[in-house]
Design an enzyme around this catalytic site. Structure first.
Site, PDB file in Angstrom:
ATOM      1  N   VAL A 182       0.566  -1.115  -0.024  1.00 22.45           N
ATOM      2  CA  VAL A 182       0.005   0.057   0.237  1.00 22.45           C
ATOM      3  C   VAL A 182       0.923   1.333   0.131  1.00 22.45           C
ATOM      4  O   VAL A 182       0.567   2.107  -0.189  1.00 22.45           O
ATOM      5  CB  VAL A 182      -0.965   0.081   1.161  1.00 22.45           C
ATOM      6  CG1 VAL A 182      -1.905  -0.953   1.040  1.00 22.45           C
ATOM      7  CG2 VAL A 182      -0.097  -0.131   2.684  1.00 22.45           C
TER       8      VAL A 182
ATOM      9  N   ASN B 202      -7.749  -1.921   6.108  1.00 17.81           N
ATOM     10  CA  ASN B 202      -7.168  -2.398   7.372  1.00 17.81           C
ATOM     11  C   ASN B 202      -5.604  -2.438   7.640  1.00 17.81           C
ATOM     12  O   ASN B 202      -5.201  -2.650   8.518  1.00 17.81           O
ATOM     13  CB  ASN B 202      -7.803  -3.883   7.258  1.00 17.81           C
ATOM     14  CG  ASN B 202      -7.075  -4.663   8.503  1.00 17.81           C
ATOM     15  OD1 ASN B 202      -7.506  -4.547   9.831  1.00 17.81           O
ATOM     16  ND2 ASN B 202      -6.228  -5.663   8.206  1.00 17.81           N
TER      17      ASN B 202
ATOM     18  N   SER C   6      -8.418   4.116  15.539  1.00 18.03           N
ATOM     19  CA  SER C   6      -8.100   3.481  16.639  1.00 18.03           C
ATOM     20  C   SER C   6      -8.248   4.326  17.753  1.00 18.03           C
ATOM     21  O   SER C   6      -8.484   5.705  17.784  1.00 18.03           O
ATOM     22  CB  SER C   6      -6.513   3.260  16.935  1.00 18.03           C
ATOM     23  OG  SER C   6      -5.904   2.935  17.932  1.00 18.03           O
TER      24      SER C   6
ATOM     25  N   TYR D 297       2.004   6.814  15.330  1.00 17.82           N
ATOM     26  CA  TYR D 297       0.645   5.908  15.040  1.00 17.82           C
ATOM     27  C   TYR D 297      -0.628   6.860  15.362  1.00 17.82           C
ATOM     28  O   TYR D 297      -1.590   6.604  14.720  1.00 17.82           O
ATOM     29  CB  TYR D 297       0.480   4.718  16.162  1.00 17.82           C
ATOM     30  CG  TYR D 297      -0.666   3.786  16.061  1.00 17.82           C
ATOM     31  CD1 TYR D 297      -0.816   2.711  15.107  1.00 17.82           C
ATOM     32  CD2 TYR D 297      -1.570   3.848  16.880  1.00 17.82           C
ATOM     33  CE1 TYR D 297      -1.625   1.889  14.973  1.00 17.82           C
ATOM     34  CE2 TYR D 297      -2.724   2.808  16.761  1.00 17.82           C
ATOM     35  CZ  TYR D 297      -2.435   1.850  15.689  1.00 17.82           C
ATOM     36  OH  TYR D 297      -3.762   0.993  15.696  1.00 17.82           O
TER      37      TYR D 297
ATOM     38  N   ALA E  74      -0.991   9.964  14.981  1.00 19.09           N
ATOM     39  CA  ALA E  74      -0.878  10.857  13.971  1.00 19.09           C
ATOM     40  C   ALA E  74      -1.642  10.348  12.919  1.00 19.09           C
ATOM     41  O   ALA E  74      -2.561  11.213  12.307  1.00 19.09           O
ATOM     42  CB  ALA E  74       0.259  11.477  13.494  1.00 19.09           C
TER      43      ALA E  74
ATOM     44  N   LYS F 250      -4.001   7.536  12.994  1.00 18.38           N
ATOM     45  CA  LYS F 250      -5.442   7.179  13.132  1.00 18.38           C
ATOM     46  C   LYS F 250      -6.046   8.462  13.441  1.00 18.38           C
ATOM     47  O   LYS F 250      -7.174   8.326  12.874  1.00 18.38           O
ATOM     48  CB  LYS F 250      -5.313   6.196  14.293  1.00 18.38           C
ATOM     49  CG  LYS F 250      -4.418   5.155  14.176  1.00 18.38           C
ATOM     50  CD  LYS F 250      -5.018   4.385  12.781  1.00 18.38           C
ATOM     51  CE  LYS F 250      -4.298   3.018  12.811  1.00 18.38           C
ATOM     52  NZ  LYS F 250      -4.681   2.076  11.464  1.00 18.38           N
TER      53      LYS F 250
ATOM     54  N   ILE G 133      -7.564  -4.940  21.015  1.00 17.76           N
ATOM     55  CA  ILE G 133      -7.980  -6.236  20.452  1.00 17.76           C
ATOM     56  C   ILE G 133      -7.002  -7.226  20.373  1.00 17.76           C
ATOM     57  O   ILE G 133      -5.853  -7.117  20.061  1.00 17.76           O
ATOM     58  CB  ILE G 133      -8.715  -5.818  18.851  1.00 17.76           C
ATOM     59  CG1 ILE G 133      -9.433  -4.750  19.097  1.00 17.76           C
ATOM     60  CG2 ILE G 133      -9.143  -7.152  18.443  1.00 17.76           C
ATOM     61  CD1 ILE G 133     -10.731  -4.795  19.706  1.00 17.76           C
TER      62      ILE G 133
END
Length: 249
Positions: free
Chosen positions: A56, A82, A147, A159, A161, A163, A192
């Site tokens: 990606v 995802n 998140s 992370y 930034a 989400k 999770i």
């Protein structure tokens, strides 16, 4: 939309929640194209799944994948964004033993932005661009994975930034793509049970679970139910669903 009639792309589909989404979509009767950098993981997916390597972070690869998925399934109307990684660390820290100042590296910062934000954006762009030419515009939906950390969490500047940006752009894209018949929703999972969380320091993991009001770690099924809702509820658009057991970070 009815799941049994859908044709869906799932990125990061080779393991963890992505693989779980793929399996549940297939069980529901949907046609699925899964992409991931792990060809070994893709090979383990159900036989009914169309699978192809996908990086990606490469915008051209995203464009090729979306076109391939459209051709192999004879259409597209769903995307589950995802794919994601973590490279946690404090932005600035002082070594307890030496007193030396250490910082998050450029590589730590950029790797997470490249996958979690740029990669997700490339996929949304190519998906929407391909569907924009339909006449009349038919129903379609995008699910972005944000998140609970999007509100801020120590040691996760990179992370957080990505989400937070995905949650905000879910609103942006919902407004931009409405004319094309494309809805956009986001899900903000809490903690999770996935291969990613299984690798956590046990002490830190236990402390986080203790903060969850429902008293347990989340399961992939909990997040799947949110994915299913966004796809099936044609009046849901431009919002982020928090599925976190009441956890506040």
């Amino acid at each position: 939309m009815k799941l049994e009639e859908m044709k869906v792309i799932v990125t990061g589909g080779a393991k963890g929640m992505g693989a779980y989404f793929v399996e549940r979509l297939v069980e529901a009767g949907a046609r699925v194209a899964a992409g991931d950098v792990s060809e070994e993981g893709l090979a383990k997916l159900p036989d009914a799944v169309h699978r192809r390597r996908l990086d990606v972070t490469d915008s051209k690869d995203c464009r090729r994948f979306v076109a391939w998925a459209h051709d192999v399934m004879d259409g597209l109307d769903g995307l589950v964004n995802n794919a994601g990684i973590i490279r946690d660390g404090l932005l600035v820290r002082k070594d307890r033993n030496t007193g030396a100042i250490q910082t998050m590296s450029d590589e730590q910062w950029q790797a997470v932005l490249d996958v979690n934000l740029s990669g997700a954006t490339y996929m949304v762009r190519e998906f929407a661009a391909l569907l924009a030419g339909r006449a009349p515009p038919g129903p379609a939906a995008i699910v972005n994975m944000s998140s609970v950390a999007r509100h801020g969490n120590r040691g996760q500047s990179n992370y957080v930034a990505t989400k937070a940006a995905l949650a905000a752009n879910t609103v942006t894209w919902a407004r931009e793509f409405a004319r094309f018949g494309i809805r956009v929703g986001a899900i903000a999972p809490g903690m999770i049970e996935t291969p990613m969380t299984e690798g956590m320091n046990q002490k830190a993991r236990d402390a986080l679970v203790a903060m969850v009001p429902v008293g347990r770690i989340g399961r992939p099924e909990d997040i799947w139910l949110a994915v299913k809702f966004i796809f099936e509820c044609d009046y849901f658009n431009g919002r982020c669903l928090d599925v976190d057991g009441g956890l506040v970070m």
